[in-house]
Design an enzyme around this catalytic site. Structure first.
Site, PDB file in Angstrom:
ATOM      1  N   ARG A   1      -2.870   2.438 -10.199  1.00 45.91           N
ATOM      2  CA  ARG A   1      -3.102   2.791 -10.990  1.00 45.91           C
ATOM      3  C   ARG A   1      -2.421   3.875 -12.250  1.00 45.91           C
ATOM      4  NH1 ARG A   1      -5.387  -1.782 -10.858  1.00 45.91           N
ATOM      5  NH2 ARG A   1      -7.145  -1.984  -9.910  1.00 45.91           N
TER       6      ARG A   1
ATOM      7  N   HIS B   1       0.336  -3.848 -16.872  1.00 44.43           N
ATOM      8  CA  HIS B   1      -1.010  -4.187 -16.181  1.00 44.43           C
ATOM      9  C   HIS B   1      -1.133  -6.084 -16.348  1.00 44.43           C
ATOM     10  CE1 HIS B   1      -4.653  -2.613 -13.515  1.00 44.43           C
ATOM     11  NE2 HIS B   1      -3.817  -3.385 -13.134  1.00 44.43           N
TER      12      HIS B   1
HETATM   13  P1  NAP Z   1      -5.271  -2.174   0.582  1.00 44.19           P
HETATM   14  O1  NAP Z   1      -5.719  -2.643   1.845  1.00 44.19           O
HETATM   15  O2  NAP Z   1      -7.345  -1.190   0.799  1.00 44.19           O
HETATM   16  O3  NAP Z   1      -4.857  -1.322   1.401  1.00 44.19           O
HETATM   17  C1  NAP Z   1      -4.825   0.562   0.811  1.00 44.19           C
HETATM   18  C2  NAP Z   1      -3.685   1.381   1.265  1.00 44.19           C
HETATM   19  O4  NAP Z   1      -3.520   2.147   1.180  1.00 44.19           O
HETATM   20  C3  NAP Z   1      -4.160   1.131   3.262  1.00 44.19           C
HETATM   21  O5  NAP Z   1      -2.505   1.062   3.421  1.00 44.19           O
HETATM   22  C4  NAP Z   1      -4.279   2.680   3.010  1.00 44.19           C
HETATM   23  O6  NAP Z   1      -4.259   3.364   4.481  1.00 44.19           O
HETATM   24  C5  NAP Z   1      -3.782   3.046   1.615  1.00 44.19           C
HETATM   25  N1  NAP Z   1      -4.578   4.454   2.085  1.00 44.19           N
HETATM   26  C6  NAP Z   1      -5.631   4.736   1.399  1.00 44.19           C
HETATM   27  N2  NAP Z   1      -5.649   6.302   0.840  1.00 44.19           N
HETATM   28  C7  NAP Z   1      -4.184   6.852   1.086  1.00 44.19           C
HETATM   29  C8  NAP Z   1      -4.570   7.739   1.209  1.00 44.19           C
HETATM   30  N3  NAP Z   1      -5.930   8.339   1.439  1.00 44.19           N
HETATM   31  N4  NAP Z   1      -3.134   8.662   2.374  1.00 44.19           N
HETATM   32  C9  NAP Z   1      -2.213   7.410   2.746  1.00 44.19           C
HETATM   33  N5  NAP Z   1      -2.825   5.588   2.515  1.00 44.19           N
HETATM   34  C10 NAP Z   1      -3.940   5.747   2.192  1.00 44.19           C
HETATM   35  O7  NAP Z   1      -5.554  -2.793  -0.521  1.00 44.19           O
HETATM   36  P2  NAP Z   1      -4.318  -3.437  -1.742  1.00 44.19           P
HETATM   37  O8  NAP Z   1      -5.127  -5.120  -1.549  1.00 44.19           O
HETATM   38  O9  NAP Z   1      -2.725  -3.382  -0.850  1.00 44.19           O
HETATM   39  O10 NAP Z   1      -4.298  -2.815  -3.108  1.00 44.19           O
HETATM   40  C11 NAP Z   1      -4.363  -1.631  -3.402  1.00 44.19           C
HETATM   41  C12 NAP Z   1      -4.155  -1.359  -4.807  1.00 44.19           C
HETATM   42  O11 NAP Z   1      -3.221  -2.296  -5.965  1.00 44.19           O
HETATM   43  C13 NAP Z   1      -4.971  -1.642  -5.372  1.00 44.19           C
HETATM   44  O12 NAP Z   1      -6.643  -0.207  -5.031  1.00 44.19           O
HETATM   45  C14 NAP Z   1      -4.999  -1.424  -6.950  1.00 44.19           C
HETATM   46  O13 NAP Z   1      -5.183  -0.356  -7.229  1.00 44.19           O
HETATM   47  C15 NAP Z   1      -4.009  -2.278  -6.781  1.00 44.19           C
HETATM   48  N6  NAP Z   1      -3.444  -3.072  -7.700  1.00 44.19           N
HETATM   49  C16 NAP Z   1      -2.669  -3.455  -8.696  1.00 44.19           C
HETATM   50  C17 NAP Z   1      -2.425  -4.477  -9.463  1.00 44.19           C
HETATM   51  C18 NAP Z   1      -1.581  -4.739 -10.870  1.00 44.19           C
HETATM   52  O14 NAP Z   1      -1.805  -5.925 -11.479  1.00 44.19           O
HETATM   53  N7  NAP Z   1      -1.051  -4.314 -10.814  1.00 44.19           N
HETATM   54  C19 NAP Z   1      -3.319  -5.225  -9.149  1.00 44.19           C
HETATM   55  C20 NAP Z   1      -3.877  -5.636  -7.469  1.00 44.19           C
HETATM   56  C21 NAP Z   1      -4.034  -4.736  -6.743  1.00 44.19           C
HETATM   57  P3  NAP Z   1      -5.170   2.764   5.571  1.00 44.19           P
HETATM   58  O15 NAP Z   1      -4.268   1.133   5.506  1.00 44.19           O
HETATM   59  O16 NAP Z   1      -4.763   3.377   6.685  1.00 44.19           O
HETATM   60  O17 NAP Z   1      -6.833   2.754   5.268  1.00 44.19           O
END
Ligand code: NAP
Length: 310
Positions: free
Chosen positions: A225, A273
């Site tokens: 983000r 994006h």
């Molecule tokens: P997810 O499955 O919830 O994974 C989030 C990861 O971040 C987990 O490994 C989590 O750790 C880690 N994390 C969160 N807070 C943390 C912290 N304070 N310190 C260390 N690690 C932390 O999410 P996802 O589905 O992979 O998606 C991730 C993000 O990608 C979304 O939230 C969104 O912002 C972004 N995204 C962008 C696009 C784009 O087009 N650019 C598209 C889709 C998503 P734990 O596993 O230990 O909980």
């Protein structure tokens, strides 16, 4: 018993067609024609903050069509205690992995330099760099990060990931966990990829303090983000060469204003994006499953932990 589609109007047809193809009996309504608020059980929301959802007294669940729910958790009128599910979709995961693998390969195989040389009709004979010599670090080893880590590792890249809790991601992927492990994680990376959810802890995480742990000439790919990046710190790091190149898909303000310096910075590659989007064809079955779960009082798939913010 009704589903209210409160997400982007331009995407409504693909979602409602895909849901109705799975179950023709669904009563799907569209914002703001919800009828009797007491008949709305389930709301589908998208990338924009929805309207006031606290007006639906029998709401059983909120389903996001987006993976990131930071905007939703901050929206006014979010009813307390109603479970929220975020989107996990194999179509979205595949798109994100393709985007990041393509950017990593393009940079490591010197795509920008070769394209610049061709423009000048210059024969730039470089030795191909080997994947095994490239250390890629992924901030966020969740649904998206882990898939990228596995695919990059299969290509031979030396991959490490950082998350809140330690991960067992196979012997080829090194897991770093927690804030105290961040400096070691960043040390000696060639390419840093950010795929964290936006939370109070991850806001501005890409700043001068973290860049100082990277080696000179590292590459940054931000697909998490925009608010995770301190923009003036990135410009300073690009100008000093600490960061050689930034590939940015997400921004604090979207669309990025025409006057923003990122548009014309020689070491910034930006995309609007578009790294990955949820696809109704592959995402609708989980939404229907969550609707059924909500109606029968079962826990949702991919339920957001509101205390963690993702
Ligand atoms: P997810 O499955 O919830 O994974 C989030 C990861 O971040 C987990 O490994 C989590 O750790 C880690 N994390 C969160 N807070 C943390 C912290 N304070 N310190 C260390 N690690 C932390 O999410 P996802 O589905 O992979 O998606 C991730 C993000 O990608 C979304 O939230 C969104 O912002 C972004 N995204 C962008 C696009 C784009 O087009 N650019 C598209 C889709 C998503 P734990 O596993 O230990 O909980």
């Amino acid at each position: 018993m009704a589903i209210l589609y409160a997400a982007e109007a331009e995407e409504a047809a693909q979602w409602t067609d895909s849901l109705r193809a799975l179950d023709q009996s669904l009563d799907i309504r569209f914002w703001p024609d919800w009828g009797d608020p007491a008949t709305v059980d389930f709301v589908i929301v998208g990338g924009r903050s929805p309207g006031d959802l606290s007006i639906f007294p029998k709401l059983k669940a909120i389903q996001s069509t987006w993976a990131g729910v930071n905007h939703l958790l901050r929206s006014a009128g979010l009813p307390a205690g109603v479970p929220i599910a975020r989107m996990v979709d194999r179509g979205l995961t595949g798109s994100m992995t393709e985007f990041v693998v393509y950017q990593v390969l393009d940079d490591w195989r010197r795509g920008p330099e070769l394209r610049a040389a061709q423009k000048e009709a210059r024969w730039l004979e470089t030795l191909p760099r080997r994947a095994q010599d490239c250390r890629v670090g992924i901030l966020g080893l969740g649904t998206l990060g882990i898939d990228i880590a596995i695919k990059l590792s299969a290509l031979g890249f030396a991959v490490r990931g950082w998350s809140r809790s330690p991960k067992e991601a196979g012997s080829a992927i090194t897991s770093f966990a927690g804030a105290s492990a961040l400096p070691d994680f960043l040390k000696d990376l060639d390419i840093l990829v950010c795929l964290l959810p936006l939370t109070p802890e991850t806001e501005n995480i890409l700043d001068a303090r973290r860049f100082a742990h990277l080696p000179q000439g590292a590459v940054l790919v931000n697909v998490g983000r925009g608010a995770q990046l301190n923009e003036p710190d990135l410009i300073a790091a690009l100008d000093s060469g600490r960061i050689r190149r930034a590939i940015l898909d997400v921004f604090r303000e979207e669309p990025l204003p025409e006057s923003h310096p990122f548009w014309r910075h020689p070491h910034v590659t930006l995309t609007p994006h578009v790294a990955a989007i949820t696809r109704a064809g592959t995402g609708a079955d989980d939404i229907l499953e969550n609707y059924r779960r909500a109606m029968s009082g079962q826990p949702l798939l991919n339920q957001v932990d509101v205390t963690k913010g993702y």
